[in-house]
Write an enzyme that holds these catalytic residues in place. Structure first.
Site, PDB file in Angstrom:
ATOM      1  N   TYR A   1      14.664   1.726 -13.942  1.00  0.00           N
ATOM      2  CA  TYR A   1      12.915   0.828 -14.365  1.00  0.00           C
ATOM      3  C   TYR A   1      12.954   0.116 -15.056  1.00  0.00           C
ATOM      4  O   TYR A   1      12.634  -1.315 -15.064  1.00  0.00           O
ATOM      5  CB  TYR A   1      11.907   2.352 -14.473  1.00  0.00           C
ATOM      6  CG  TYR A   1      10.799   1.042 -14.970  1.00  0.00           C
ATOM      7  CD1 TYR A   1       9.763   0.532 -14.023  1.00  0.00           C
ATOM      8  CD2 TYR A   1       9.764   1.039 -16.277  1.00  0.00           C
ATOM      9  CE1 TYR A   1       9.084  -0.395 -13.608  1.00  0.00           C
ATOM     10  CE2 TYR A   1       8.615   0.938 -16.320  1.00  0.00           C
ATOM     11  CZ  TYR A   1       8.408   0.010 -15.831  1.00  0.00           C
ATOM     12  OH  TYR A   1       6.737  -0.627 -15.240  1.00  0.00           O
TER      13      TYR A   1
ATOM     14  N   LEU B   1       1.062  -1.547   0.154  1.00  0.00           N
ATOM     15  CA  LEU B   1      -0.767  -0.147  -0.340  1.00  0.00           C
ATOM     16  C   LEU B   1       0.601   1.492   0.056  1.00  0.00           C
ATOM     17  O   LEU B   1       0.545   2.517   0.742  1.00  0.00           O
ATOM     18  CB  LEU B   1      -1.348   0.218   1.137  1.00  0.00           C
ATOM     19  CG  LEU B   1      -1.803  -1.243   0.925  1.00  0.00           C
ATOM     20  CD1 LEU B   1      -3.347  -1.118   2.178  1.00  0.00           C
ATOM     21  CD2 LEU B   1      -2.723  -1.658  -0.297  1.00  0.00           C
TER      22      LEU B   1
HETATM   23  N1  UFG Z   1       3.661  13.830 -21.831  1.00  0.00           N
HETATM   24  C1  UFG Z   1       3.749  14.830 -21.972  1.00  0.00           C
HETATM   25  N2  UFG Z   1       3.348  15.376 -20.371  1.00  0.00           N
HETATM   26  C2  UFG Z   1       2.822  15.001 -19.244  1.00  0.00           C
HETATM   27  C3  UFG Z   1       2.856  13.702 -19.260  1.00  0.00           C
HETATM   28  C4  UFG Z   1       3.512  13.415 -20.615  1.00  0.00           C
HETATM   29  O1  UFG Z   1       4.034  15.420 -22.969  1.00  0.00           O
HETATM   30  O2  UFG Z   1       2.247  16.042 -18.842  1.00  0.00           O
HETATM   31  C5  UFG Z   1       4.478  12.717 -22.695  1.00  0.00           C
HETATM   32  C6  UFG Z   1       5.738  12.103 -22.620  1.00  0.00           C
HETATM   33  O3  UFG Z   1       6.720  13.050 -22.998  1.00  0.00           O
HETATM   34  C7  UFG Z   1       5.564  10.623 -23.441  1.00  0.00           C
HETATM   35  C8  UFG Z   1       3.969  10.957 -23.065  1.00  0.00           C
HETATM   36  O4  UFG Z   1       3.614  11.903 -23.013  1.00  0.00           O
HETATM   37  O5  UFG Z   1       5.453  11.103 -24.802  1.00  0.00           O
HETATM   38  C9  UFG Z   1       3.028   9.700 -22.334  1.00  0.00           C
HETATM   39  O6  UFG Z   1       3.951   9.651 -21.323  1.00  0.00           O
HETATM   40  P1  UFG Z   1       3.265   8.874 -19.785  1.00  0.00           P
HETATM   41  O7  UFG Z   1       3.970   9.830 -18.802  1.00  0.00           O
HETATM   42  O8  UFG Z   1       2.476   8.867 -19.381  1.00  0.00           O
HETATM   43  O9  UFG Z   1       4.242   7.687 -20.592  1.00  0.00           O
HETATM   44  P2  UFG Z   1       5.604   6.730 -20.836  1.00  0.00           P
HETATM   45  O10 UFG Z   1       5.522   6.853 -22.177  1.00  0.00           O
HETATM   46  O11 UFG Z   1       6.065   7.779 -19.983  1.00  0.00           O
HETATM   47  O12 UFG Z   1       5.520   5.685 -19.451  1.00  0.00           O
HETATM   48  C10 UFG Z   1       4.792   4.386 -19.580  1.00  0.00           C
HETATM   49  C11 UFG Z   1       4.998   3.212 -18.760  1.00  0.00           C
HETATM   50  C12 UFG Z   1       6.389   2.834 -17.996  1.00  0.00           C
HETATM   51  C13 UFG Z   1       6.603   2.533 -19.518  1.00  0.00           C
HETATM   52  C14 UFG Z   1       6.475   2.952 -20.308  1.00  0.00           C
HETATM   53  C15 UFG Z   1       7.220   1.612 -21.241  1.00  0.00           C
HETATM   54  O13 UFG Z   1       4.351   4.681 -17.690  1.00  0.00           O
HETATM   55  O14 UFG Z   1       5.584   2.516 -16.919  1.00  0.00           O
HETATM   56  O15 UFG Z   1       4.925   3.660 -20.702  1.00  0.00           O
HETATM   57  O16 UFG Z   1       7.307   2.610 -22.660  1.00  0.00           O
HETATM   58  F1  UFG Z   1       7.910   1.870 -18.582  1.00  0.00           F
END
Ligand code: UFG
Length: 332
Positions: A140, A33
């Site tokens: 990660y 948790l």
């Molecule tokens: N992004 C923005 N603004 C924000 C948040 C995200 O532009 O405020 C962009 C990021 O740069 C990225 C996309 O939106 O290009 C998606 O971002 P997320 O943070 O939602 O997800 P990630 O692709 O970084 O990560 C996800 C999972 C991870 C995993 C990864 C594998 O959260 O656990 O996919 O590709 F490792």
């Protein structure tokens, strides 16, 4: 089947628990948790404790006849892992080591493991196939890959059968609106955009618009959390039927840019949603899109909610009705 779900109070874990229950399976949850929510665990026993607690694990395995484990429990933020790599090795690698050790000791021989597209690092080709090189660009991804390797060697040495599921971008919520996505702090794109739609944020930052993509923003493959849940169930079935280990990508095989996601959120919510171009976020690959042919062919995986608008609609439905996540009044 009696299934132990570690991390069953987290986002993907809790949706999988709900799905397994609806398939008539017996489920037990273990979660410390730290990130998970007690209120996300609906109608199944919850052990509150840590994977690294050997006594607790042995106690669970001796008290229940566990047929298989689905292992979600982990730290899972890319950026945080770069800041605090040792925490990721401790919780993810050590925790999984302890779990596998207890499974072997207690003769539990099947595990479905929550892995990630982050094991690939910067892709060498699109769509990404399971046989592509795995060169993570952050701790990660490294810890998840280390666990995959531990499972592979444990297959050979102890006959522990594993299915590793490499998720792309999990999104959406229970279509019936019972549970959803609630991280503190939130870092994932869709919930952040929906928080802006709710007026909880002034704007959304687009992390870079100078990538080699059509509109300059990053492209990702968004997959509904319930379709991930279905894949875990099918992976267990496959382990039961064939007793063969494997690795599978889980994505919709379709990419959406950050700008396209924001536009879809505007359509679904009918809100303006201010977006501001910001700098790139370190470690973000330009494009991540899965090939999921292997999961479709070998597991019989058949995503039910592949459409981005549906994914965002389910997420919005939960956020609008639970604006404070699991702190909302419905859960009190
Ligand atoms: N992004 C923005 N603004 C924000 C948040 C995200 O532009 O405020 C962009 C990021 O740069 C990225 C996309 O939106 O290009 C998606 O971002 P997320 O943070 O939602 O997800 P990630 O692709 O970084 O990560 C996800 C999972 C991870 C995993 C990864 C594998 O959260 O656990 O996919 O590709 F490792």
């Amino acid at each position: 089947m009696t299934i132990l779900v570690t991390g069953g109070a987290g986002y993907i874990g809790s949706h999988t628990v709900l799905y397994l229950k609806e398939q008539g399976e017996d489920v037990i949850v273990l979660d410390n948790l730290q990130k998970g929510h007690k209120k996300a665990v609906l109608g199944v026993p919850l052990y509150e404790g840590d994977l690294r607690d050997e006594k607790l694990l042995d106690n669970i395995f001796s008290k229940h006849t566990i047929d298989a484990v689905i292992h979600f429990a982990a730290n899972s933020l890319v950026g945080e892992s770069v800041e605090k790599p040792l925490e990721y090795y401790d919780n993810n690698v050590l925790g999984s080591y302890q779990l596998v050790k207890s499974m072997v000791k207690n003769n539990v021989k099947k595990i479905v493991f929550s892995s990630t597209a982050a094991t690939y690092g910067e892709p060498t080709s699109i769509p990404i196939q399971e046989s592509d090189p795995t060169l993570p660009t952050n701790p990660y991804g490294e810890t998840k890959l280390a666990i995959e390797k531990m499972l592979r060697w444990s297959n050979d040495a102890y006959g522990l059968k594993s299915v590793c599921l490499r998720y792309f971008n999990a999104a959406g919520a229970d279509p019936q609106g019972r549970i959803g996505e609630d991280h503190t702090p939130e870092s994932h794109l869709i919930p952040i955009v929906l928080q802006a739609a709710l007026g909880q944020r002034e704007h959304v930052s687009i992390f870079g618009d100078d990538y080699q993509t059509e509109d300059g923003s990053c492209i990702r493959d968004y997959i509904h959390v319930l379709d991930l849940a279905q894949a875990h169930y099918l992976a267990l079935k496959k382990l039961e039927e064939t007793n063969e280990s494997g690795v599978y990508n889980l994505g919709n095989e379709k990419g959406f840019s950050v700008k396209e996601v924001i536009e879809t959120c505007r359509t679904v919510t009918q809100k303006e949603i201010k977006a501001v171009i910001g700098p790139r976020r370190a470690g973000d690959p330009a494009v991540l899109i899965a090939s999921s042919e292997k999961a479709k062919n070998e597991l019989g995986w058949n995503p039910q909610y592949p459409d981005l608008e549906t994914i965002v609609t389910h997420a919005w439905n939960w956020h609008v009705n639970h604006p404070s996540g699991y702190q909302s009044k419905q859960y009190n």
